[in-house]
Every structure is written in C-alpha cells, then in structure tokens.
Design a protein around this motif. Sequence first.
Motif, mmCIF file in Angstrom:
data_model
loop_
_atom_site.group_PDB
_atom_site.id
_atom_site.type_symbol
_atom_site.label_atom_id
_atom_site.label_comp_id
_atom_site.label_asym_id
_atom_site.label_seq_id
_atom_site.Cartn_x
_atom_site.Cartn_y
_atom_site.Cartn_z
ATOM 1 N N CYS A 1 0.823 -1.213 0.000
ATOM 2 C CA CYS A 1 0.000 0.000 0.000
ATOM 3 C C CYS A 1 0.853 1.258 0.000
ATOM 4 C CB CYS A 1 -0.948 0.008 1.194
ATOM 5 S SG CYS A 1 -0.189 0.422 2.758
ATOM 6 N N GLN A 2 2.121 1.159 0.401
ATOM 7 C CA GLN A 2 2.971 2.349 0.439
ATOM 8 C C GLN A 2 3.743 2.569 -0.855
ATOM 9 O OE1 GLN A 2 5.077 4.205 3.429
ATOM 10 N NE2 GLN A 2 3.001 4.847 3.870
ATOM 11 N N ASP A 3 3.526 1.731 -1.829
ATOM 12 C CA ASP A 3 4.117 1.929 -3.153
ATOM 13 C C ASP A 3 2.958 2.085 -4.137
ATOM 14 O OD1 ASP A 3 5.256 1.532 -5.762
ATOM 15 O OD2 ASP A 3 7.013 0.658 -4.784
ATOM 16 N N LYS A 4 2.577 3.325 -4.410
ATOM 17 C CA LYS A 4 1.365 3.585 -5.178
ATOM 18 C C LYS A 4 1.431 3.001 -6.587
ATOM 19 C CE LYS A 4 0.442 7.922 -2.698
ATOM 20 N NZ LYS A 4 1.690 7.962 -1.900
ATOM 21 N N GLY B 1 -1.058 0.135 -7.727
ATOM 22 C CA GLY B 1 -1.959 0.383 -8.841
ATOM 23 C C GLY B 1 -1.901 -0.726 -9.875
ATOM 24 N N ALA B 2 -0.701 -1.239 -10.123
ATOM 25 C CA ALA B 2 -0.560 -2.330 -11.092
ATOM 26 C C ALA B 2 -1.289 -3.577 -10.622
ATOM 27 C CB ALA B 2 0.920 -2.620 -11.318
ATOM 28 N N VAL B 3 -1.167 -3.866 -9.326
ATOM 29 C CA VAL B 3 -1.853 -5.040 -8.775
ATOM 30 C C VAL B 3 -3.369 -4.852 -8.824
ATOM 31 C CG1 VAL B 3 -2.237 -6.373 -6.664
ATOM 32 C CG2 VAL B 3 0.091 -5.718 -7.306
ATOM 33 N N LEU B 4 -3.829 -3.672 -8.408
ATOM 34 C CA LEU B 4 -5.264 -3.409 -8.402
ATOM 35 C C LEU B 4 -5.850 -3.475 -9.818
ATOM 36 C CD1 LEU B 4 -5.296 -0.464 -5.838
ATOM 37 C CD2 LEU B 4 -6.111 -2.802 -5.442
ATOM 38 N N VAL C 1 -9.395 -3.826 9.417
ATOM 39 C CA VAL C 1 -9.403 -2.369 9.465
ATOM 40 C C VAL C 1 -8.693 -1.827 8.232
ATOM 41 C CG1 VAL C 1 -7.331 -2.388 10.945
ATOM 42 C CG2 VAL C 1 -8.751 -0.333 10.818
ATOM 43 N N PHE C 2 -9.389 -0.963 7.488
ATOM 44 C CA PHE C 2 -8.781 -0.391 6.293
ATOM 45 C C PHE C 2 -9.638 0.769 5.798
ATOM 46 C CE2 PHE C 2 -11.453 -3.947 4.809
ATOM 47 C CZ PHE C 2 -12.257 -3.324 3.856
ATOM 48 N N SER C 3 -9.110 1.500 4.850
ATOM 49 C CA SER C 3 -9.890 2.535 4.167
ATOM 50 C C SER C 3 -9.401 2.616 2.731
ATOM 51 C CB SER C 3 -9.752 3.898 4.863
ATOM 52 O OG SER C 3 -8.425 4.377 4.772
ATOM 53 N N TYR C 4 -10.178 3.282 1.897
ATOM 54 C CA TYR C 4 -9.729 3.518 0.526
ATOM 55 C C TYR C 4 -10.301 4.834 0.025
ATOM 56 C CZ TYR C 4 -14.026 0.683 -0.363
ATOM 57 O OH TYR C 4 -15.292 0.146 -0.364
ATOM 58 N N ASP C 5 -9.504 5.502 -0.797
ATOM 59 C CA ASP C 5 -9.853 6.821 -1.306
ATOM 60 C C ASP C 5 -10.335 6.717 -2.748
ATOM 61 O OD1 ASP C 5 -9.106 7.999 1.088
ATOM 62 O OD2 ASP C 5 -7.043 8.295 0.443
ATOM 63 N N GLU D 1 -6.453 4.898 -4.043
ATOM 64 C CA GLU D 1 -5.495 4.109 -3.266
ATOM 65 C C GLU D 1 -6.199 3.501 -2.070
ATOM 66 O OE1 GLU D 1 -2.856 7.475 -2.660
ATOM 67 O OE2 GLU D 1 -3.196 7.329 -0.497
ATOM 68 N N PHE D 2 -5.530 2.543 -1.426
ATOM 69 C CA PHE D 2 -6.079 1.932 -0.225
ATOM 70 C C PHE D 2 -5.082 2.090 0.917
ATOM 71 C CE2 PHE D 2 -3.505 -1.481 -2.017
ATOM 72 C CZ PHE D 2 -2.955 -2.103 -0.907
ATOM 73 N N GLU D 3 -5.584 2.031 2.154
ATOM 74 C CA GLU D 3 -4.741 2.140 3.340
ATOM 75 C C GLU D 3 -5.054 0.976 4.280
ATOM 76 O OE1 GLU D 3 -6.883 4.977 2.693
ATOM 77 O OE2 GLU D 3 -5.366 5.900 1.424
ATOM 78 N N VAL D 4 -4.029 0.284 4.725
ATOM 79 C CA VAL D 4 -4.226 -0.784 5.710
ATOM 80 C C VAL D 4 -4.160 -0.234 7.124
ATOM 81 C CG1 VAL D 4 -3.365 -2.633 4.237
ATOM 82 C CG2 VAL D 4 -1.765 -1.390 5.693
ATOM 83 N N CYS D 5 -3.654 0.969 7.286
ATOM 84 C CA CYS D 5 -3.593 1.625 8.587
ATOM 85 C C CYS D 5 -4.262 2.993 8.488
ATOM 86 C CB CYS D 5 -2.148 1.793 9.057
ATOM 87 S SG CYS D 5 -1.339 0.267 9.530
ATOM 88 N N PRO D 6 -5.580 3.028 8.376
ATOM 89 C CA PRO D 6 -6.250 4.335 8.304
ATOM 90 C C PRO D 6 -5.990 5.133 9.570
ATOM 91 C CG PRO D 6 -7.837 2.589 8.767
ATOM 92 C CD PRO D 6 -6.548 1.908 8.428
ATOM 93 N N GLY D 7 -6.074 6.451 9.460
ATOM 94 C CA GLY D 7 -5.801 7.305 10.613
ATOM 95 C C GLY D 7 -6.900 7.162 11.656
#
Length: 350
Positions: free
Chosen positions: A120-123, A127-130, A295-299, A312-318
């Motif tokens: 998730c920290q390498d956009k 993106g390629a995987v998604l 727990v996750f979020s996505y924009d 993008e997605f986040e595995v550690c949302p704020g």
Amino acid sequence: MPTHELILVYEPEAACLARLVAAGMARARAGEIASYLAQSTDLALEFDAISDACAARGIVFRPVELDRAASVLGATDPAHAIVWTLTDGIAYFRGSAAPALARLGGVAAIGSDDSLFALCQDKFRAGAVLAALGLPVPAGGLARDGVWLAPAPASPSGYFVKPNRLGAKIGIWKDSRCTTEEQALALSRRIFAAYGDDAIVQPYVAGQNARASFLAVSPAADARDIGSVFVDAGGDFQTMEDSLALYGETRAQARSAGAYFEPALAQIAATRPQAAKHIEAIGVALMEKLGLRDVFSYDLRLEADDTVHLIEFEVCPGLPCFDFRAYCKSQWGLTLAEAMTDTAANRLLG
C-alpha cells in the motif's frame, strides 16, 4: 488466569524525524514526512480512554513504541495477545515491521497480511496489482527526477502528480495538477529534490473526493459495514498544507489560533445510492481479491454520472482522524476507544 493483552505498536513522529535528519535530510522536509505519523501523537492522548475501555473487558492495553516492539513481542504469550499496528511503512516509515514481527512470533494481529503493509505504500506497484485484479484505478506512469521509468499514458484532461511512497498528502501542492508531460516531469524533479522519492503521474480524474472506511467491530462484520462519505476540504483536492493543519502539533496550533476546521463529510448513500453500491462492490473486491481485512480505508473520486475511480487503499487508516471517528460513530454508535476495544475483544475473547 492468563492476562489478555492488546498490544498497539506505533512509530512516534519524533523518532522518525530524528532518524531522517540523522540520515541527512533537511529538517523542514523531514518534519513534513514525519507528520504522516501524527496519528500516533493524537492517539496517545486517548491511551487512558482505551486502557479503561479494555480493562472493563478484562484486557490489558499496552502501547509499545516501534523500536521496542521486537523485545516486547519476543516476550509475549501468543495465546493471550493480539497486535494492532498503527502505521505502515517500508521506506520513510517502518511500521510494516510490526505485523511481520507478530507473524514471526506467532502472535495474532489485527489487520491485513503484512505483505499488504508494504504494497500500500508503493502507489505505482499497488496500482498495477489493483488494475490486474480488475479494479477501477487510474493508469499511471512513474518518473524519477525528471526521467520516465514508466511513461504516463496520454491524457487530454492533464495529470496529477504526487510522491510514490509518501502519504498524508505529503508532496501534494496546489500545482500538483498539471497540463503537460513536461510539467509532470518538472514536478517529479521537485518531489525528488525535496524527498528523494519517485513520482507517480496519473491522468487527472474529475469529480468529488470520497473515502470508504471499515472496522470489524462485530465478528459478523462484512462489506455491508463499509461506510462511504464525500470529503469536502473546500477545493478540488487536498494539499499537504491542508493536511498538516488537521493532525498532531500543527492541529493544536491551528486550534489555538482559531484557524482549525475539518473537511465536511456527507454520507454518499443519502444522495447517491447507486454510487454507494459501486463503492461497496469495490470494498468486496478489495477484501476477496486483495485480502484486506479487519481495518482499512480507501480513497476514491466520484464523477457526476456515478463512475467511481479507486485512487489508493490504506491498511492503517488514521484511527484518531475526524473521518474515522465519524465512521465509528455513524456505523457502530461507538467512540474510537470503544470501537477499538470491541474489535480486539472479539478476537481475544471469542
């Protein structure tokens, strides 16, 4: 009777700042990067509330700084503990070490597989995987200091340029939307000079900003418990300057100066039910195909015709951020401390 423990592993802003400065980064730029960890600063203010909520369920809450995680987890009883990692990171941040350490020691963890903490920290790679999984992500190019590593696709709408491995809107400026490839490459040089990072260059996508959040408070929680909201920060997109004012010490300063305001949130299902269904379907795919859980979020960007773009997605949302608190309240009717405790208790106590 053995004690059950919720171990929260977090990387402090100060530790990150000191490490980056020691490595030769300009202090101002290091401070911007360390601001990604402001949720650690903000959540620390609620450690007592989380501890009290856990104690009421017979659980000991144990916050642990990342640099102590190896020794603490090495002495932890795997049968009676669970680890919750507050931040991710493989480049400027190191949080992805925590779920890996938990796996090494056989300790259960809340959250996705530790491999996703790196992805998730390498956009660009994410993106390629998604895209390969059939999710609606904008195509992207990758540039390093003005040189294409992977050319961006032609885009009549122009481009949006941001650092590839930095979150919290770091390196997103008012002119991060540009018109030409030459301008995009110039922005990549600026990003490299400031942070030493590559730049992801994506076709500009029009629409409203949206965020979807998920927390498995209930053992039966599934994609229907994803909450999606429009996020209106008063502009077309949120900049680093906007983001810095929302968290950590900068937020406290803004509040004292009377200059603090949170972006407006609006439930998407209330006005755009079809779009909300599209967003939920994306969540189903992220859970079933990519393996997001707990727990996750996505924009997202949402066009007027309900076309949805996954950014993008986040595995550690704020967790202590305004939007995640609002999700806990609207979806679960709980405070953040209560929601975290219930999530951990369901895993620890069954």
